[in-house]
Design a protein around this motif. Structure first.
Motif, PDB file in Angstrom:
ATOM      1  N   GLY A  11       1.009  -1.300   0.050  1.00 28.52           N
ATOM      2  CA  GLY A  11       0.024   0.139   0.121  1.00 28.52           C
ATOM      3  C   GLY A  11       0.898   1.143  -0.026  1.00 28.52           C
ATOM      4  N   ALA A  12       0.577   2.061   1.043  1.00 28.23           N
ATOM      5  CA  ALA A  12       1.449   3.388   0.906  1.00 28.23           C
ATOM      6  C   ALA A  12       2.679   3.145   1.744  1.00 28.23           C
ATOM      7  N   ILE A  13       2.989   2.078   2.016  1.00 28.68           N
ATOM      8  CA  ILE A  13       4.345   1.881   2.879  1.00 28.68           C
ATOM      9  C   ILE A  13       5.436   1.463   2.085  1.00 28.68           C
ATOM     10  N   ALA A  50      -4.209 -13.179  -0.280  1.00 31.91           N
ATOM     11  CA  ALA A  50      -3.456 -12.207  -0.709  1.00 31.91           C
ATOM     12  C   ALA A  50      -4.018 -11.259  -2.060  1.00 31.91           C
ATOM     13  N   ASP A  51      -4.078 -10.074  -2.053  1.00 35.64           N
ATOM     14  CA  ASP A  51      -4.654  -9.077  -2.990  1.00 35.64           C
ATOM     15  C   ASP A  51      -3.404  -8.514  -3.507  1.00 35.64           C
ATOM     16  N   PRO A  52      -3.251  -9.070  -4.859  1.00 37.27           N
ATOM     17  CA  PRO A  52      -2.003  -8.163  -5.474  1.00 37.27           C
ATOM     18  C   PRO A  52      -2.158  -6.832  -6.027  1.00 37.27           C
ATOM     19  N   THR A  53      -3.441  -6.294  -5.727  1.00 39.12           N
ATOM     20  CA  THR A  53      -3.390  -4.668  -5.862  1.00 39.12           C
ATOM     21  C   THR A  53      -3.079  -4.048  -4.710  1.00 39.12           C
ATOM     22  N   ARG A  54      -2.746  -4.743  -3.669  1.00 46.57           N
ATOM     23  CA  ARG A  54      -1.976  -4.132  -2.419  1.00 46.57           C
ATOM     24  C   ARG A  54      -0.758  -3.789  -2.629  1.00 46.57           C
ATOM     25  N   VAL A  55      -0.007  -4.621  -3.745  1.00 45.56           N
ATOM     26  CA  VAL A  55       1.507  -4.282  -3.775  1.00 45.56           C
ATOM     27  C   VAL A  55       1.616  -2.896  -4.431  1.00 45.56           C
ATOM     28  N   ARG A  56       2.481  -2.242  -3.506  1.00 46.31           N
ATOM     29  CA  ARG A  56       2.947  -0.765  -3.907  1.00 46.31           C
ATOM     30  C   ARG A  56       3.447  -0.445  -5.554  1.00 46.31           C
ATOM     31  N   SER A  57       2.899   0.505  -6.002  1.00 43.45           N
ATOM     32  CA  SER A  57       3.294   0.874  -7.429  1.00 43.45           C
ATOM     33  C   SER A  57       4.571   0.844  -7.671  1.00 43.45           C
TER      34      SER A  57
END
Length: 583
Positions: A11-13, A50-57
């Protein structure tokens, strides 16, 4: 206890590490900085999807790593955890802690690790579930579900053994009842199947095949077909090795004779090399003699003529009759016969067999109904105590007029219900997986109001306090666990917020409590205060004490971190909370 968590690209981290200690830890920060990602990381360690969309850009994968200690757990829990570690080959770190890790790939599957070993996510979940109890805003919605309410009551009542006994009886009852219904409904079909099996077994028993007999017959038949050739070859070889049995004048030298003379010649001289060679020749002589004896035995076992061939061919035809019908070879036929006998034993459709099975179904139904009644009694008894204690906790959460109730009723069976069970009272009930009881939490914000189901009567803030009150009561019987609350104080403020902070601090005396909060009244009660900061698009976690903590509380109060009045208000709030928490 959770001592440390490291989060990377979630996410944001970007990269953040947070250290935890005993007591109450709060995480605060501006909206959008990633406070909830810490809880999301703990959910991943707990085996959540596990949600792949949570991986930071810009990152290929997100990684969450947690370090746990188990020294403060009771013996039973510690033993279960040790068993999990041993079964998975996981190892403790040098300080005795265990490292759990979960990685989430943007395009591939997630990976789970425990104690340095790759494990299934379910194994990681089973391990961390013993250590972590996670509560988020979605848990308030789950609290409205009947099955969640029953599970909470069962935790308080300690009905796990009674539930397990009930489920085993239910499985046995349903299985026996299905078998009885099947036999009665398919009596003619099963009778025909039984006749076919009996005929086949009679045919097989009449032939009486032996294991591997078909392969042995093939070898015997080949030997009988080539009897003269085999006898000539074996006799010639034996004569060459040991001489012909009827060679009285000894004119035909054999391998044995030649080797014997060679050994005698070598032994007659006093030379170490030749005597060593004499030993080798002796070994060869022994081997030749052994081969000659075996050839003699082979010749003795050969039939005098090929008259046995006809009987063996007839036996082979009998066996082929079986292999054409039942299996590819005789061993397969024997296996089919074993299975047929087992199936035939299950096809007892006689009046006596059906009566015995019906009697077993009735007996299991009586045992199951009594187990259901016993389970219901335990739940009703515990429901009164739990409702009373939760109501008392709500009073301490600035809800002194609130009333919390728990109704445990029998889930009546509808006509045609396949799991209908008649209780000892004669009442028909649905034999569900967890018993015949329907559990419903009721709530009224003020005494004198009609108590309605919790889902219909409580606001968001009230649900938060009901859940917290439940957790405080349920946690009284356990210790050493880590409890995580993600903004369960949403919709709460003022005096109620102070009471929530006080209750969380009290819960932290026996548990490690981690809270994500936006309320300064709650944050002021913390033993450890962590702040999530955001800079240049990445978030980090930093512990604050002294003036930094006062500044953070002032910001939470009304964005007044830089004003003297804000800091004064924050310091006053902190002093009051710490004095209340440590009288």
């Amino acid at each position: 206890m959770l001592t440390e968590i490291r989060i990377e690209s979630l996410g944001a981290i970007g990269v953040a590490t947070a250290e935890f200690d005993r007591g109450l830890t709060v995480l605060t920060g501006e909206t959008g900085t990633g406070k909830t990602m810490v809880v999301t990381g703990l959910h991943l360690l707990g085996g959540a999807r596990a949600d792949p969309t949570r991986v930071r850009s810009g990152a290929d994968r997100a990684v969450v790593e947690g370090r746990f200690t188990t020294t403060e757990l009771d013996d039973a829990v510690a033993a279960r955890l040790d068993g999990m570690l041993e079964a998975s080959g996981a190892e403790r770190d040098e300080d005795g802690s265990i490292i759990a890790l979960r990685s989430v790939s943007r395009e591939g599957p997630s990976r789970a690790y425990l104690g340095g070993r790759s494990v299934p996510a379910k194994t990681l979940s089973a391990f961390t579930t013993e250590l972590l109890t996670l509560h988020g805003q979605n848990d308030q919605l789950r609290l409205m579900r009947p099955e969640e309410q029953r599970a909470a009551l069962d935790r308080f009542a300690g009905t796990a053994p009674a539930c397990e006994r009930y489920r085993k009886l239910r499985d046995a009852w349903l299985s026996a009842r299905r078998d009885l219904i099947d036999r009665r409904g398919r009596a003619r079909e099963l009778a025909q199947e039984a006749d076919r099996l009996k005929f086949a077994l009679t045919e097989i028993d009449a032939v009486d095949p032996q294991p591997g007999e078909d392969d042995a017959l093939v070898a015997d038949i080949v030997r009988l077909c080539e009897l003269d050739t085999l006898r000539e070859a074996a006799a010639g070889a034996r004569a060459a090795l040991a001489g012909a049995p009827d060679d009285a004048d000894g004119s035909g030298p054999s391998a044995s004779d030649c080797l014997g003379r060679a050994r005698t010649a070598l032994e007659s001289v006093d030379d170490a090399t030749l005597r060593a060679l004499a030993g080798q020749v002796g070994d060869a002589l022994t081997a030749v003699a052994e081969a000659a004896r075996e050839l003699g035995g082979f010749l003795d076992e050969l039939p005098a003529d090929a008259s046995a061939l006809e009987s063996k061919l007839a036996r082979q035809a009998e066996l082929r009759t079986l292999t054409r019908k039942y299996a590819a070879d005789i061993d397969g036929v024997l296996g089919w016969a074993r299975e047929a006998r087992e199936r035939l034993a299950q096809l007892d459709i006689s009046e006596e067999g059906l009566a015995a099975l019906a009697s077993r179904v009735d007996q299991l139904a009586r045992e199951l109904s009594q187990a259901a009644v016993d389970l219901g009694k335990a739940r009703r008894k515990a429901a009164k105590r739990l409702a009373k204690e939760v109501t008392a906790e709500l009073a301490g959460l600035a809800m002194g007029e609130a009333e919390f109730t728990i109704d445990v009723t029998v889930d009546a069976a509808e006509p045609g219900d396949p799991t209908a069970l008649t209780l000892p009272s004669g009442e028909p009930a649905t034999a569900g997986l967890d018993g015949v009881d329907a559990v419903e939490f009721g709530f009224a914000a003020h005494r004198g109001m009609t108590v309605l189901p919790l889902a219909k009567s409580a606001s968001g803030g009230e649900l938060s306090r009901v859940m917290l009150a439940l957790e405080v009561v349920l946690a009284a019987a356990a210790s050493g666990l880590t409890m995580v609350f993600d903004e369960v104080d949403a919709g709460v403020g003022g005096r109620a917020a102070v009471q929530i902070g006080r209750r969380l601090a009290r819960l932290a005396r026996t548990h490690q409590v981690i809270v994500v909060t936006h309320l300064p009244q709650v944050a002021a009660y913390a033993d450890v205060h962590l702040v999530v900061h955001s800079a240049r698009g990445a978030s980090s976690v930093q512990g604050v004490t002294g003036d930094e903590r006062v500044a953070e509380l002032a910001r939470m109060l009304a964005g007044l971190g830089e004003s003297d009045s804000g800091r004064a208000h924050a310091r006053e709030l902190l002093d009051a909370a710490q004095g209340d928490n440590h009288p």
